[in-house]
Scaffold this motif. Sequence first.
Motif, PDB file in Angstrom:
ATOM      1  N   THR A 153     -40.156  10.393 -44.781  1.00 16.18           N
ATOM      2  CA  THR A 153     -39.569  10.935 -46.008  1.00 16.18           C
ATOM      3  C   THR A 153     -38.630   9.942 -46.666  1.00 16.18           C
ATOM      4  O   THR A 153     -38.691   9.703 -47.878  1.00 16.18           O
ATOM      5  CB  THR A 153     -38.801  12.237 -45.697  1.00 16.18           C
ATOM      6  N   VAL A 154     -37.731   9.355 -45.859  1.00 20.06           N
ATOM      7  CA  VAL A 154     -36.769   8.394 -46.413  1.00 20.06           C
ATOM      8  C   VAL A 154     -37.490   7.195 -47.001  1.00 20.06           C
ATOM      9  O   VAL A 154     -37.159   6.709 -48.088  1.00 20.06           O
ATOM     10  CB  VAL A 154     -35.779   7.945 -45.317  1.00 20.06           C
ATOM     11  N   THR A 155     -38.506   6.731 -46.299  1.00 15.67           N
ATOM     12  CA  THR A 155     -39.264   5.586 -46.796  1.00 15.67           C
ATOM     13  C   THR A 155     -39.943   5.896 -48.119  1.00 15.67           C
ATOM     14  O   THR A 155     -39.933   5.083 -49.051  1.00 15.67           O
ATOM     15  CB  THR A 155     -40.325   5.166 -45.762  1.00 15.67           C
ATOM     16  N   ILE A 160     -37.364   5.961 -50.899  1.00 11.87           N
ATOM     17  CA  ILE A 160     -36.971   4.604 -51.283  1.00 11.87           C
ATOM     18  C   ILE A 160     -38.058   3.944 -52.130  1.00 11.87           C
ATOM     19  O   ILE A 160     -37.778   3.316 -53.165  1.00 11.87           O
ATOM     20  CB  ILE A 160     -36.675   3.757 -50.033  1.00 11.87           C
ATOM     21  N   LEU A 161     -39.310   4.114 -51.708  1.00  5.47           N
ATOM     22  CA  LEU A 161     -40.413   3.533 -52.469  1.00  5.47           C
ATOM     23  C   LEU A 161     -40.512   4.151 -53.863  1.00  5.47           C
ATOM     24  O   LEU A 161     -40.790   3.449 -54.844  1.00  5.47           O
ATOM     25  CB  LEU A 161     -41.729   3.726 -51.709  1.00  5.47           C
ATOM     26  N   ALA A 162     -40.271   5.467 -53.946  1.00  6.12           N
ATOM     27  CA  ALA A 162     -40.328   6.135 -55.247  1.00  6.12           C
ATOM     28  C   ALA A 162     -39.226   5.633 -56.172  1.00  6.12           C
ATOM     29  O   ALA A 162     -39.458   5.388 -57.363  1.00  6.12           O
ATOM     30  CB  ALA A 162     -40.219   7.650 -55.063  1.00  6.12           C
ATOM     31  N   VAL A 163     -38.011   5.477 -55.621  1.00  6.44           N
ATOM     32  CA  VAL A 163     -36.890   4.994 -56.428  1.00  6.44           C
ATOM     33  C   VAL A 163     -37.149   3.570 -56.908  1.00  6.44           C
ATOM     34  O   VAL A 163     -36.959   3.247 -58.085  1.00  6.44           O
ATOM     35  CB  VAL A 163     -35.578   5.062 -55.615  1.00  6.44           C
TER      36      VAL A 163
END
Length: 230
Positions: free
Chosen positions: A163-165, A168-171
């Motif tokens: 989820t965190v990854t 981060i990729l989306a941001v």
Amino acid sequence: MRKPGPAREGAWSIDGQVGQNSGLFLLPVSLSLEVSVGKATTISAVNGTEILLPCTFSSCFGFEDLRFWWSYNSSDTFKILIDGTVKNEKSDPKVRLKEDDRITLEGTTKEKMNNISILLRNLEFSDTGKYTCHVKNPKENNLQHQATIFLQVVDKLEVVDNTVTLIILAVVGGVIGLLIFILLVKKFVAFIIKKTQEKKKECLVSSSGNDNTENGLPGSKAEEKAPTKV
């Protein structure tokens, strides 16, 4: 008692030369046979399933009557799991000894595959430990190399939370997209301004030409007057 004299410079240089030559002779031999179990040095598998333990080898000098074996090592146990030979590069490996019926040799040495991987079925928690693939090549003075992989038998594989990854990729993707959009808008605005300025220049030139024609200035066409009557 006669004291030993200092060593002659020539003797030392000869010894040094011999040592260097020996090192140069041993260097290619030590690097010729290589054994690999892949990039991952630790793997996990679920209890009751099966796992492939990879092992490949390579030799610059070829091989003949090559011997290979797999060993298992834990905190309190050491044993040879499988032992076999390979006659030459055109033949498949032959198993001479197998300690556990759950183990099968899955590799082949034909077509330069040089694969001596083993498959371990019906895993148990007690199978956790170090598995080492050994290879000995008589064609290289019985030079032996080995590679080790650690197997961890677990009740279930942990699901990695990405989820965190993903956030981060989306941001990062959103920021990159926004920057690209701003650049495109900037170029579009610059294009509109340039076209507007060009139109203004055309209007000024056209207006200036009309004024000169009407006033009869040099370089312009004067109004034609009717001839005077006598």
